[in-house]
Scaffold this motif. Structure first.
Motif, PDB file in Angstrom:
ATOM      1  N   SER A   1       0.808  -1.231   0.000  1.00 37.14           N
ATOM      2  CA  SER A   1       0.000   0.000   0.000  1.00 37.14           C
ATOM      3  C   SER A   1       0.833   1.269   0.000  1.00 37.14           C
ATOM      4  CB  SER A   1      -0.902   0.040   1.239  1.00 37.14           C
ATOM      5  OG  SER A   1      -1.968  -0.863   1.095  1.00 37.14           O
ATOM      6  N   PHE A   2       1.965   1.226   0.693  1.00 35.81           N
ATOM      7  CA  PHE A   2       2.707   2.483   0.914  1.00 35.81           C
ATOM      8  C   PHE A   2       4.105   2.496   0.295  1.00 35.81           C
ATOM      9  CE2 PHE A   2      -0.435   2.132   4.280  1.00 35.81           C
ATOM     10  CZ  PHE A   2      -1.002   3.392   4.286  1.00 35.81           C
ATOM     11  N   GLY A   3       4.604   1.360  -0.117  1.00 35.59           N
ATOM     12  CA  GLY A   3       5.959   1.294  -0.665  1.00 35.59           C
ATOM     13  C   GLY A   3       6.951   0.696   0.317  1.00 35.59           C
ATOM     14  N   SER A   4       6.771   1.005   1.609  1.00 36.83           N
ATOM     15  CA  SER A   4       7.633   0.440   2.659  1.00 36.83           C
ATOM     16  C   SER A   4       6.985   0.748   4.010  1.00 36.83           C
ATOM     17  CB  SER A   4       9.042   1.056   2.614  1.00 36.83           C
ATOM     18  OG  SER A   4       8.968   2.425   2.997  1.00 36.83           O
ATOM     19  N   ILE A   5       7.462   0.063   5.051  1.00 33.25           N
ATOM     20  CA  ILE A   5       6.950   0.352   6.399  1.00 33.25           C
ATOM     21  C   ILE A   5       7.290   1.789   6.796  1.00 33.25           C
ATOM     22  CG2 ILE A   5       7.209  -0.206   8.844  1.00 33.25           C
ATOM     23  CD1 ILE A   5       7.354  -3.043   8.246  1.00 33.25           C
ATOM     24  N   GLU A   6       8.484   2.204   6.417  1.00 29.52           N
ATOM     25  CA  GLU A   6       8.917   3.571   6.780  1.00 29.52           C
ATOM     26  C   GLU A   6       7.983   4.615   6.160  1.00 29.52           C
ATOM     27  OE1 GLU A   6      10.971   1.187   5.561  1.00 29.52           O
ATOM     28  OE2 GLU A   6      11.932   0.744   7.495  1.00 29.52           O
ATOM     29  N   LYS A   7       7.588   4.360   4.909  1.00 27.36           N
ATOM     30  CA  LYS A   7       6.681   5.322   4.250  1.00 27.36           C
ATOM     31  C   LYS A   7       5.301   5.277   4.886  1.00 27.36           C
ATOM     32  CE  LYS A   7       8.997   5.531  -0.200  1.00 27.36           C
ATOM     33  NZ  LYS A   7       9.035   5.009  -1.560  1.00 27.36           N
ATOM     34  N   TRP A   8       4.862   4.074   5.300  1.00 25.99           N
ATOM     35  CA  TRP A   8       3.580   3.993   6.011  1.00 25.99           C
ATOM     36  C   TRP A   8       3.647   4.824   7.296  1.00 25.99           C
ATOM     37  CZ3 TRP A   8       3.530   1.784  10.982  1.00 25.99           C
ATOM     38  CH2 TRP A   8       2.306   2.004  11.651  1.00 25.99           C
ATOM     39  N   GLU A   9       4.730   4.607   8.070  1.00 27.66           N
ATOM     40  CA  GLU A   9       4.852   5.303   9.366  1.00 27.66           C
ATOM     41  C   GLU A   9       4.924   6.815   9.163  1.00 27.66           C
ATOM     42  OE1 GLU A   9       7.641   3.680  12.244  1.00 27.66           O
ATOM     43  OE2 GLU A   9       7.934   5.689  13.101  1.00 27.66           O
ATOM     44  N   ASP A  10       5.633   7.233   8.137  1.00 26.62           N
ATOM     45  CA  ASP A  10       5.748   8.667   7.867  1.00 26.62           C
ATOM     46  C   ASP A  10       4.371   9.269   7.580  1.00 26.62           C
ATOM     47  OD1 ASP A  10       7.440  11.037   7.304  1.00 26.62           O
ATOM     48  OD2 ASP A  10       6.555  10.837   5.304  1.00 26.62           O
ATOM     49  N   GLU A  11       3.569   8.574   6.773  1.00 26.33           N
ATOM     50  CA  GLU A  11       2.227   9.099   6.472  1.00 26.33           C
ATOM     51  C   GLU A  11       1.341   9.071   7.706  1.00 26.33           C
ATOM     52  OE1 GLU A  11      -0.171   8.125   2.755  1.00 26.33           O
ATOM     53  OE2 GLU A  11      -1.620   7.605   4.322  1.00 26.33           O
ATOM     54  N   PHE A  12       1.431   7.985   8.493  1.00 27.05           N
ATOM     55  CA  PHE A  12       0.617   7.866   9.706  1.00 27.05           C
ATOM     56  C   PHE A  12       0.955   9.017  10.672  1.00 27.05           C
ATOM     57  CE2 PHE A  12      -0.607   6.175  13.830  1.00 27.05           C
ATOM     58  CZ  PHE A  12      -1.750   5.432  13.572  1.00 27.05           C
ATOM     59  N   ARG A  13       2.255   9.269  10.862  1.00 28.79           N
ATOM     60  CA  ARG A  13       2.670  10.343  11.789  1.00 28.79           C
ATOM     61  C   ARG A  13       2.216  11.716  11.279  1.00 28.79           C
ATOM     62  NH1 ARG A  13       7.242   9.732  15.504  1.00 28.79           N
ATOM     63  NH2 ARG A  13       7.813   7.546  15.704  1.00 28.79           N
ATOM     64  N   LYS A  14       2.373  11.963   9.992  1.00 33.10           N
ATOM     65  CA  LYS A  14       1.979  13.278   9.449  1.00 33.10           C
ATOM     66  C   LYS A  14       0.465  13.473   9.553  1.00 33.10           C
ATOM     67  CE  LYS A  14       5.895  14.209   6.481  1.00 33.10           C
ATOM     68  NZ  LYS A  14       6.532  13.799   5.234  1.00 33.10           N
ATOM     69  N   THR A  15      -0.281  12.388   9.309  1.00 34.44           N
ATOM     70  CA  THR A  15      -1.742  12.477   9.457  1.00 34.44           C
ATOM     71  C   THR A  15      -2.083  12.824  10.907  1.00 34.44           C
ATOM     72  OG1 THR A  15      -1.956  10.778   7.753  1.00 34.44           O
ATOM     73  CG2 THR A  15      -3.918  11.249   9.048  1.00 34.44           C
ATOM     74  N   ALA A  16      -1.368  12.189  11.837  1.00 34.22           N
ATOM     75  CA  ALA A  16      -1.603  12.467  13.259  1.00 34.22           C
ATOM     76  C   ALA A  16      -1.261  13.916  13.595  1.00 34.22           C
ATOM     77  CB  ALA A  16      -0.778  11.504  14.116  1.00 34.22           C
ATOM     78  N   LEU A  17      -0.136  14.397  13.084  1.00 35.41           N
ATOM     79  CA  LEU A  17       0.277  15.775  13.398  1.00 35.41           C
ATOM     80  C   LEU A  17      -0.706  16.797  12.841  1.00 35.41           C
ATOM     81  CD1 LEU A  17       4.141  15.545  12.950  1.00 35.41           C
ATOM     82  CD2 LEU A  17       2.859  15.861  15.080  1.00 35.41           C
ATOM     83  N   SER A  18      -1.392  16.423  11.767  1.00 37.93           N
ATOM     84  CA  SER A  18      -2.395  17.351  11.217  1.00 37.93           C
ATOM     85  C   SER A  18      -3.540  17.562  12.204  1.00 37.93           C
ATOM     86  CB  SER A  18      -2.941  16.830   9.884  1.00 37.93           C
ATOM     87  OG  SER A  18      -3.873  15.774  10.079  1.00 37.93           O
ATOM     88  N   LEU A  19      -3.667  16.659  13.173  1.00 41.86           N
ATOM     89  CA  LEU A  19      -4.708  16.780  14.198  1.00 41.86           C
ATOM     90  C   LEU A  19      -4.154  17.354  15.500  1.00 41.86           C
ATOM     91  CD1 LEU A  19      -6.448  13.356  13.542  1.00 41.86           C
ATOM     92  CD2 LEU A  19      -7.581  15.571  13.355  1.00 41.86           C
ATOM     93  N   GLY A  20      -2.848  17.642  15.549  1.00 41.52           N
ATOM     94  CA  GLY A  20      -2.244  18.186  16.769  1.00 41.52           C
ATOM     95  C   GLY A  20      -2.937  19.479  17.178  1.00 41.52           C
ATOM     96  N   GLY A  21      -3.296  19.583  18.451  1.00 42.74           N
ATOM     97  CA  GLY A  21      -4.008  20.765  18.933  1.00 42.74           C
ATOM     98  C   GLY A  21      -5.487  20.697  18.631  1.00 42.74           C
ATOM     99  N   GLY A  22      -5.925  19.658  17.966  1.00 50.14           N
ATOM    100  CA  GLY A  22      -7.347  19.507  17.653  1.00 50.14           C
ATOM    101  C   GLY A  22      -7.908  18.280  18.325  1.00 50.14           C
TER     102      GLY A  22
END
Ligand SMILES: [Fe+2]
Length: 226
Positions: free
Chosen positions: A132-153
Motif C-alpha cells: 500500500s505504501f511502498g515500505s513500512i517507513e513510508k507507512w509510518e511517515d504518512e501515519f505520523r503526518k496524518t496524526a500531526l495534522s490533528l495536533g491541537g485539535g
C-alpha cells in the motif's frame, strides 16, 4: 470536559429522568442493554509504558473512556424513555449523541488494547503495508503526518484494512464520528489533547514517539490476520 460532553449533557436534558437498566423494558418502552456498557480492563500495566505516565493513562481511561461508557448507557436509557409523540429532533439529538458516545467507547478500547509495547510487525502485515505504501517507513511517515495534522485539535488516526479497497490504508478522523466504512481497525491512535497534554503539553510530536514505542504489535498483527 470536552465540547462533546457539553453537547451530550444538553441533548440528554431533553428527554426527562433516567431509569435503571432493565426498567425500560416495562410499559412498552424500548429495551435497553446495560451489559454493553461495561468498562473493558486494560491489558497492560499502566506503570509499564515508555514515556506515557500512569497518571495520564488512568485519567484517560477513567475520565474519557469511562465517561463515554457512562454517556452511552444514559443516552440509551433516554432513547428508551422517549414517548411516541416526541418530536423527531428530540430523537435525532439523542441518536447523534448516542453514536458519538458509543464510537468513543469502541475507539478507546481499540486504542488501549493496542498499547503495551509487545512484538513487532508481522511478515504478512509488512507485505500489506509495503504493497500500500511502498515500505513500512513510508507507512509510518504518512501515519505520523496524518496524526500531526490533528495536533491541537480533536480526532483519531487509524491504520485499517478496507474490504472495498482490498488494502490497508491510513484514515484521518476529525472526531468520533468519522470513519472509512467497510474497514477493520488494525491500529488506533487517539489524537485528542487529553491523550498527551498532561505528559507532553502541546508537543504532539513527542507523544507520537511515545505512542510508537508502546504499540502492541502482537495485537495489531492478530487484528490483521482475522
Ligand atoms: Fe481519548
Amino acid at each position: 470536559m470536552e465540547r462533546r460532553d457539553f453537547m451530550t449533557l444538553g441533548a440528554v436534558a431533553v428527554a426527562g429522568s433516567v431509569l435503571n437498566a432493565g426498567e425500560s423494558t416495562q410499559n412498552n418502552l424500548k429495551p435497553t442493554h446495560a451489559e454493553a456498557y461495561e468498562l473493558k480492563p486494560l491489558n497492560f500495566n499502566p506503570k509499564s509504558l515508555k514515556g506515557l505516565s500512569e497518571k495520564i493513562i488512568m485519567s484517560h481511561y477513567n475520565n474519557n473512556y469511562g465517561g463515554a461508557v457512562k454517556r452511552g448507557k444514559i443516552i440509551e436509557e433516554k432513547i428508551a424513555q422517549l414517548q411516541s409523540n416526541a418530536n423527531p429532533f428530540e430523537l435525532g439529538a439523542l441518536k447523534r449523541e448516542q453514536m458519538a458516545a458509543i464510537n468513543s467507547m469502541i475507539l478507546h478500547e481499540y486504542y488501549f488494547d493496542n498499547l503495551g509495547a509487545s512484538g513487532k510487525v508481522s511478515d504478512t502485515l509488512t507485505k500489506a503495508l509495503t504493497a500500500s505504501f511502498g515500505s513500512i517507513e513510508k507507512w509510518e511517515d504518512e501515519f505520523r503526518k496524518t496524526a500531526l495534522s490533528l495536533g491541537g485539535g480533536s480526532g483519531w488516526v487509524f491504520l485499517v484494512y478496507n474490504d472495498r479497497l482490498k488494502r490497508v490504508e491510513n484514515v484521518w478522523a476529525w472526531d468520533h464520528m468519522h470513519g472509512l466504512w467497510d474497514s477493520k481497525i488494525l491500529l488506533a491512535l487517539d489524537m485528542y489533547e487529553h491523550s498527551y497534554q498532561m505528559d507532553f503539553g502541546a508537543n504532539a510530536k513527542e507523544y507520537l514517539n511515545a505512542f510508537f514505542a508502546n504499540i502492541n504489535w502482537d495485537v495489531v498483527n492478530k487484528r490483521f490476520e482475522k
